[in-house]
Write an enzyme that holds these catalytic residues in place. Structure first.
Site, mmCIF file in Angstrom:
data_model
loop_
_atom_site.group_PDB
_atom_site.id
_atom_site.type_symbol
_atom_site.label_atom_id
_atom_site.label_comp_id
_atom_site.label_asym_id
_atom_site.label_seq_id
_atom_site.Cartn_x
_atom_site.Cartn_y
_atom_site.Cartn_z
ATOM 1 N N LYS A 13 -29.666 -10.811 -20.106
ATOM 2 C CA LYS A 13 -29.742 -9.373 -19.794
ATOM 3 C C LYS A 13 -28.658 -8.583 -20.526
ATOM 4 C CE LYS A 13 -29.346 -9.904 -15.271
ATOM 5 N NZ LYS A 13 -29.256 -11.388 -15.141
ATOM 6 N N ARG A 88 -29.997 -6.238 -6.907
ATOM 7 C CA ARG A 88 -30.038 -7.696 -6.781
ATOM 8 C C ARG A 88 -30.611 -8.137 -5.439
ATOM 9 N NH1 ARG A 88 -25.875 -8.919 -11.029
ATOM 10 N NH2 ARG A 88 -25.683 -11.172 -11.193
ATOM 11 N N ARG A 127 -21.423 -19.957 -22.836
ATOM 12 C CA ARG A 127 -21.034 -18.555 -23.043
ATOM 13 C C ARG A 127 -19.517 -18.413 -23.222
ATOM 14 N NH1 ARG A 127 -23.158 -13.910 -19.209
ATOM 15 N NH2 ARG A 127 -22.301 -15.147 -17.507
ATOM 16 N N ARG A 160 -16.063 -17.542 -18.703
ATOM 17 C CA ARG A 160 -15.898 -16.799 -17.454
ATOM 18 C C ARG A 160 -15.682 -17.773 -16.305
ATOM 19 N NH1 ARG A 160 -20.642 -12.334 -17.085
ATOM 20 N NH2 ARG A 160 -20.824 -13.206 -15.000
ATOM 21 N N ARG A 171 -24.833 -19.279 -8.126
ATOM 22 C CA ARG A 171 -25.406 -18.002 -8.572
ATOM 23 C C ARG A 171 -26.925 -18.114 -8.729
ATOM 24 N NH1 ARG A 171 -22.179 -17.125 -13.775
ATOM 25 N NH2 ARG A 171 -23.306 -15.172 -13.995
HETATM 26 P P1 AMP Z 1 -23.239 -10.411 -13.711
HETATM 27 O O1 AMP Z 1 -22.288 -10.116 -14.811
HETATM 28 O O2 AMP Z 1 -24.353 -9.418 -13.595
HETATM 29 O O3 AMP Z 1 -23.744 -11.841 -13.752
HETATM 30 O O4 AMP Z 1 -22.419 -10.263 -12.341
HETATM 31 C C1 AMP Z 1 -21.283 -11.056 -12.080
HETATM 32 C C2 AMP Z 1 -20.992 -11.048 -10.594
HETATM 33 O O5 AMP Z 1 -20.719 -9.710 -10.154
HETATM 34 C C3 AMP Z 1 -22.125 -11.541 -9.711
HETATM 35 O O6 AMP Z 1 -22.178 -12.945 -9.586
HETATM 36 C C4 AMP Z 1 -21.766 -10.850 -8.380
HETATM 37 O O7 AMP Z 1 -20.695 -11.507 -7.740
HETATM 38 C C5 AMP Z 1 -21.248 -9.485 -8.851
HETATM 39 N N1 AMP Z 1 -22.355 -8.514 -8.964
HETATM 40 C C6 AMP Z 1 -22.857 -7.942 -10.095
HETATM 41 N N2 AMP Z 1 -23.858 -7.112 -9.802
HETATM 42 C C7 AMP Z 1 -24.025 -7.154 -8.463
HETATM 43 C C8 AMP Z 1 -24.905 -6.512 -7.551
HETATM 44 N N3 AMP Z 1 -25.868 -5.686 -7.963
HETATM 45 N N4 AMP Z 1 -24.769 -6.801 -6.222
HETATM 46 C C9 AMP Z 1 -23.820 -7.624 -5.776
HETATM 47 N N5 AMP Z 1 -22.959 -8.267 -6.590
HETATM 48 C C10 AMP Z 1 -23.043 -8.037 -7.925
#
Ligand code: AMP
Length: 218
Positions: A13, A88, A127, A160, A171
């Site tokens: 994404k 989400r 990554r 990360r 996740r």
């Molecule tokens: P991402 O970079 O989108 O994979 O997000 C990394 C982390 O940020 C996720 O594993 C969640 O802990 C938090 N996070 C990102 N977006 C959301 C969301 N819409 N709702 C809740 N937690 C989020």
């Protein structure tokens, strides 16, 4: 054009969002990036979010929804936005609909990047991200010109914390339990488009671009 990118962690994404926003001039709204920035800056929100993120859990809706709705209501100079990593779960999706309704806006399209768990795991384990500008690379599929160094700003690349194998498993489970239900939610609304997230970066971009071009004609 207001678009949501939906898919599991590792679907690509973030990578696709970056090129799409350059090509179609829409604003990139990534909740993951916003939260990581808040953590790095040590803000109150960042302090609250950090532990959830490191465990691979969702940050509470109240925090994330407030952050996104504030960003949307602030407006952008762009002819639309691309949401990456939000919503989400159903609560976030409903709150998004409500917030957009208040602004006389709507979602035009939800692009679902259907990705197999094997591909997600392989992408996340390889990554590498830049400590300074956040640019993403992959040790094998998208290596930087010089190992361990960001092509864009010359800073160090790291993995990360939440890309550790145990956290990745968590996740993916959270995605299955909470996020996947949104596929049906948006299908029912008639705005879901599906592409294969298993394709490589160029092939996936080609497929997504077709939907963007079609949507911009309507
Ligand atoms: P991402 O970079 O989108 O994979 O997000 C990394 C982390 O940020 C996720 O594993 C969640 O802990 C938090 N996070 C990102 N977006 C959301 C969301 N819409 N709702 C809740 N937690 C989020």
């Amino acid at each position: 054009m207001n678009v949501v990118l939906l898919g599991p962690p590792g679907a690509g994404k973030g990578t696709q969002a970056k090129v799409l926003c350059e090509e179609f001039k829409v604003a990139h709204i990534s909740t993951g990036d916003m939260l990581r920035e808040a953590v790095a800056r040590g803000t109150e929100m960042g302090k609250k979010a950090k532990a959830y993120m490191e465990r691979g859990d969702l940050v509470p809706d109240k925090i994330v929804v407030g952050m996104v709705t504030e960003r949307i209501s602030r407006g952008t100079d762009s002819p639309g936005f691309l949401l990456d990593g939000f919503p989400r779960n159903k609560k976030q999706a409903a709150e998004l609909d409500e917030a957009l309704g208040k602004e006389n806006k709507k979602l035009d399209m939800v692009l679902y990047l259907k990705t197999s768990p094997q591909v997600s795991i392989e992408r996340l384990s390889g990554r590498r991200v830049c400590v300074k500008c956040g640019a993403n690379f992959h040790a094998k599929n998208m290596p930087p010109r010089e190992a361990g160094i960001c092509d864009d700003c010359g800073e160090k690349l790291i993995s990360r914390v939440d890309d550790e194998p145990e956290t990745v498993k968590k996740r993916l489970l959270v995605y299955e339990d909470e996020t996947k239900t949104l596929i049906q939610y948006y299908k029912t609304m008639g705005i879901l488009k599906e592409v294969s997230g298993d394709l490589n970066v160029g092939e996936l971009f080609r497929d997504i671009k077709k939907f963007f071009q079609l949507e911009s004609l309507t």
